[in-house]
Design a protein around this motif. Structure first.
Motif, PDB file in Angstrom:
ATOM      1  N   SER A 140       1.045  -1.289   0.214  1.00  0.00           N
ATOM      2  CA  SER A 140      -0.208  -0.496   0.037  1.00  0.00           C
ATOM      3  C   SER A 140       0.435   1.325  -0.092  1.00  0.00           C
ATOM      4  O   SER A 140       1.901   1.204  -0.234  1.00  0.00           O
ATOM      5  N   TYR A 141       0.198   2.561   0.199  1.00  0.00           N
ATOM      6  CA  TYR A 141       1.395   3.197   0.262  1.00  0.00           C
ATOM      7  C   TYR A 141       1.118   4.489   1.503  1.00  0.00           C
ATOM      8  O   TYR A 141      -0.194   4.888   0.495  1.00  0.00           O
ATOM      9  N   VAL A 142       1.123   4.968   2.383  1.00  0.00           N
ATOM     10  CA  VAL A 142       0.733   5.282   3.960  1.00  0.00           C
ATOM     11  C   VAL A 142       1.527   7.024   2.752  1.00  0.00           C
ATOM     12  O   VAL A 142       2.944   7.239   2.547  1.00  0.00           O
ATOM     13  N   SER A 143       0.672   8.337   3.414  1.00  0.00           N
ATOM     14  CA  SER A 143       0.889   9.148   3.363  1.00  0.00           C
ATOM     15  C   SER A 143      -0.151   9.904   3.789  1.00  0.00           C
ATOM     16  O   SER A 143      -1.150   9.928   4.775  1.00  0.00           O
ATOM     17  N   ILE A 160       5.772  -1.231  15.572  1.00  0.00           N
ATOM     18  CA  ILE A 160       6.528  -0.347  14.499  1.00  0.00           C
ATOM     19  C   ILE A 160       5.229   0.040  13.082  1.00  0.00           C
ATOM     20  O   ILE A 160       6.035   1.386  13.149  1.00  0.00           O
ATOM     21  N   ALA A 161       4.380  -0.542  12.931  1.00  0.00           N
ATOM     22  CA  ALA A 161       3.661  -0.535  12.019  1.00  0.00           C
ATOM     23  C   ALA A 161       3.107   1.163  12.372  1.00  0.00           C
ATOM     24  O   ALA A 161       2.881   1.920  11.986  1.00  0.00           O
ATOM     25  N   ILE A 162       2.452   0.448  13.512  1.00  0.00           N
ATOM     26  CA  ILE A 162       2.215   2.595  13.981  1.00  0.00           C
ATOM     27  C   ILE A 162       2.306   3.655  14.317  1.00  0.00           C
ATOM     28  O   ILE A 162       2.839   4.475  13.716  1.00  0.00           O
ATOM     29  N   GLN A 163       3.883   3.261  14.302  1.00  0.00           N
ATOM     30  CA  GLN A 163       4.966   4.566  14.250  1.00  0.00           C
ATOM     31  C   GLN A 163       5.402   5.202  12.909  1.00  0.00           C
ATOM     32  O   GLN A 163       5.352   6.033  12.877  1.00  0.00           O
ATOM     33  N   LEU A 164       5.517   3.808  12.195  1.00  0.00           N
ATOM     34  CA  LEU A 164       5.951   4.118  10.286  1.00  0.00           C
ATOM     35  C   LEU A 164       4.463   4.706  10.526  1.00  0.00           C
ATOM     36  O   LEU A 164       4.338   5.865   9.492  1.00  0.00           O
ATOM     37  N   ALA A 165       3.572   4.432  10.432  1.00  0.00           N
ATOM     38  CA  ALA A 165       1.612   5.013   9.865  1.00  0.00           C
ATOM     39  C   ALA A 165       1.973   6.188   9.883  1.00  0.00           C
ATOM     40  O   ALA A 165       1.422   7.614   9.791  1.00  0.00           O
ATOM     41  N   GLN A 166       2.169   6.702  11.650  1.00  0.00           N
ATOM     42  CA  GLN A 166       2.487   7.952  12.101  1.00  0.00           C
ATOM     43  C   GLN A 166       3.316   8.532  12.183  1.00  0.00           C
ATOM     44  O   GLN A 166       3.207   9.944  11.573  1.00  0.00           O
ATOM     45  N   HIS A 167       4.435   7.906  12.094  1.00  0.00           N
ATOM     46  CA  HIS A 167       5.571   9.309  10.760  1.00  0.00           C
ATOM     47  C   HIS A 167       5.385   9.980   9.834  1.00  0.00           C
ATOM     48  O   HIS A 167       5.686  11.037  10.038  1.00  0.00           O
ATOM     49  N   ARG A 168       5.111   8.800   8.807  1.00  0.00           N
ATOM     50  CA  ARG A 168       4.772   9.489   7.542  1.00  0.00           C
ATOM     51  C   ARG A 168       3.292  10.171   7.210  1.00  0.00           C
ATOM     52  O   ARG A 168       2.716  10.645   5.811  1.00  0.00           O
ATOM     53  N   GLY A 169       2.855  10.226   8.667  1.00  0.00           N
ATOM     54  CA  GLY A 169       1.117  11.430   8.514  1.00  0.00           C
ATOM     55  C   GLY A 169      -0.474  10.915   8.631  1.00  0.00           C
ATOM     56  O   GLY A 169      -0.809  11.753   8.268  1.00  0.00           O
ATOM     57  N   ALA A 170       0.102   9.712   8.752  1.00  0.00           N
ATOM     58  CA  ALA A 170      -1.273   8.824   8.268  1.00  0.00           C
ATOM     59  C   ALA A 170      -1.623   9.286  10.487  1.00  0.00           C
ATOM     60  O   ALA A 170      -1.273   9.801  11.027  1.00  0.00           O
ATOM     61  N   LYS A 195       3.690  16.006  22.927  1.00  0.00           N
ATOM     62  CA  LYS A 195       3.621  14.395  23.365  1.00  0.00           C
ATOM     63  C   LYS A 195       1.877  13.440  23.616  1.00  0.00           C
ATOM     64  O   LYS A 195       0.934  13.879  24.546  1.00  0.00           O
ATOM     65  N   GLN A 196       1.384  13.494  22.030  1.00  0.00           N
ATOM     66  CA  GLN A 196      -0.180  13.467  22.195  1.00  0.00           C
ATOM     67  C   GLN A 196       0.534  11.651  21.748  1.00  0.00           C
ATOM     68  O   GLN A 196       1.165  11.235  21.436  1.00  0.00           O
ATOM     69  N   THR A 197      -0.895  10.901  21.643  1.00  0.00           N
ATOM     70  CA  THR A 197      -0.655   9.047  21.560  1.00  0.00           C
ATOM     71  C   THR A 197      -0.507   9.600  20.627  1.00  0.00           C
ATOM     72  O   THR A 197      -1.127   9.604  18.945  1.00  0.00           O
ATOM     73  N   LEU A 198       0.348   8.409  19.790  1.00  0.00           N
ATOM     74  CA  LEU A 198       0.164   7.884  18.553  1.00  0.00           C
ATOM     75  C   LEU A 198      -0.538   7.643  17.821  1.00  0.00           C
ATOM     76  O   LEU A 198      -1.024   7.473  16.583  1.00  0.00           O
ATOM     77  N   ALA A 199      -1.715   6.561  18.185  1.00  0.00           N
ATOM     78  CA  ALA A 199      -2.693   5.800  17.630  1.00  0.00           C
ATOM     79  C   ALA A 199      -3.925   6.806  17.916  1.00  0.00           C
ATOM     80  O   ALA A 199      -4.307   6.929  19.766  1.00  0.00           O
ATOM     81  N   ALA A 200      -4.340   7.536  16.740  1.00  0.00           N
ATOM     82  CA  ALA A 200      -5.321   8.617  17.435  1.00  0.00           C
ATOM     83  C   ALA A 200      -6.946   8.207  18.173  1.00  0.00           C
ATOM     84  O   ALA A 200      -7.220   8.872  19.279  1.00  0.00           O
ATOM     85  N   HIS A 201      -6.844   6.626  17.468  1.00  0.00           N
ATOM     86  CA  HIS A 201      -7.881   5.913  18.198  1.00  0.00           C
ATOM     87  C   HIS A 201      -7.896   5.067  19.147  1.00  0.00           C
ATOM     88  O   HIS A 201      -7.440   3.983  17.562  1.00  0.00           O
TER      89      HIS A 201
END
Length: 355
Positions: A140-143, A160-170, A195-201
């Motif tokens: 896929s293409y996370v952006s 790791i997947a959560i951190q990568l997705a959030q780092h890419r702005g998702a 300092k907010q939670t990486l997972a929005a929900h």
């Protein structure tokens, strides 16, 4: 030289893990590097995959994610020198256990380890990093602006997947199975910035009162999720006890959650789609991809991309974008017990053996 091996008994009995003494090898040859192993992470052995590619044998080496110091290089090696610190994943057909003191490995399976990163962190991150990149960049293409649903996020791979997705702005939505998992994700914040939670929900499955579809559609304003990364799915309404206990979502729920043009990355190798499921995917213009991170080792046609992935994982680990979910260091004499837990999916944190 002693190493840990997986033994498949010919009588059909349950497989076991044993320490075996193997002959020492001589000098590094051609493109091979001799590495003194400092840490080795443990991952579950996919016995069915090994059978499919005709690699199943009586004694199979255990431990492929290694970090260590280069002792010697072959005369054709161009990427490394003695005393370099390296990390990598041994190939599927490796004859040597990563739990040996010294291993021989081709230079194209290794990358440099940043100095400030520990042996345990580098070995414990490399495999889950490859899986996350495979899912979110190649299948896929996370952006920025996209919404990503990561099932069972409080696992080494999910983290790791959560951190990568959030780092890419998702925007990240994640499910958890226990209250402890929820508290862990709530403490998982970016290394820099607010300092907010990486997972929005975070969707808590522990009380049994959640509804995955309603929760995700409400969070996305009814538009659906752009990328879904599952941890297994139920294929039918009446499933076996194990699937029910793991609170796996039904495949129809996953498809209903997808947005127009969405991507579903699944770990369910036996996925079966009925005609109505296919019709729904067609109407949405959505895709289904199968996550098998071993494809990089099964074919070397994209070896350059694979090496770039390894380098980028270490760069992000060095800059604290990635923070792995590691258990306490495992001494070598307890590696057998830890590997048995990993093989039975009983370890919720990454098991890394310190040599």
């Amino acid at each position: 030289m002693k190493g840990l091996y997986w033994q498949q008994n010919s009588s059909g009995e349950e497989a076991s893990f044993i320490f075996l003494e193997k002959d020492n090898f001589s000098v590094a040859r051609d493109n091979y590097v001799k590495v003194q192993v400092k840490a080795c992470a443990l991952s579950r052995i996919d016995t069915k995959l090994l059978t499919d590619i005709k690699l199943k044998k009586e004694f199979l080496p255990v431990g492929r994610e290694i970090a260590g110091v280069v002792l010697e290089v072959g005369h054709k090696v161009t990427s490394f020198q003695p005393h370099d610190e390296v990390v990598g994943i041994l190939p599927l057909d490796s004859e040597e256990s990563g739990l040996c003191e010294v291993v021989l490995v081709h230079e194209h399976y290794l990358t440099h380890k940043p100095e400030k990163i520990s042996w345990l962190e580098s070995a414990g991150t490399i495999r889950d990093g490859v899986r996350a990149y495979t899912a979110l960049h190649y299948l896929s293409y996370v952006s920025p602006g996209k919404t990503v649903l990561i099932m069972d996020g409080a696992t080494p791979f999910g983290t790791i997947a959560i951190q990568l997705a959030q780092h890419r702005g998702a925007k990240v939505i994640s499910t958890v199975r226990t209250l402890e998992d929820k508290q862990y994700l709530e403490r998982l914040t970016p290394s820099v910035g607010a300092k907010q939670t990486l997972a929005a929900h975070i969707i808590d499955e522990s009380n049994g009162k959640y509804h995955l579809t309603e929760s995700c559609l409400e969070e996305t304003g009814g538009l659906g999720v752009d990328i879904i990364l599952d941890a297994g799915v139920r294929l039918y309404n009446k499933e076996n006890k194990e699937a029910v206990e793991e609170s796996l979502p039904h495949k129809h729920d996953i498809i209903m959650l997808l947005s127009v043009g969405g991507h579903w990355i699944t770990m369910e190798e036996n996925l079966q789609l009925d005609p109505p499921d296919s019709r729904c995917l067609f109407l949405k213009g959505a895709t289904v991809s199968f996550l098998n991170d071993e494809v990089w080792n099964l074919s070397n046609i994209q070896q350059g991309k694979y090496l770039c992935i390894l380098e980028d994982i270490m760069e992000k680990l060095s800059s604290a974008v990635f923070r792995p979910l590691l258990d306490e260091p495992v001494p070598l004499y307890e590696a057998k017990v830890s590997m048995e837990m990993v093989q039975k999916n009983q370890a919720r944190k990454k098991q890394v053996v310190q040599l």
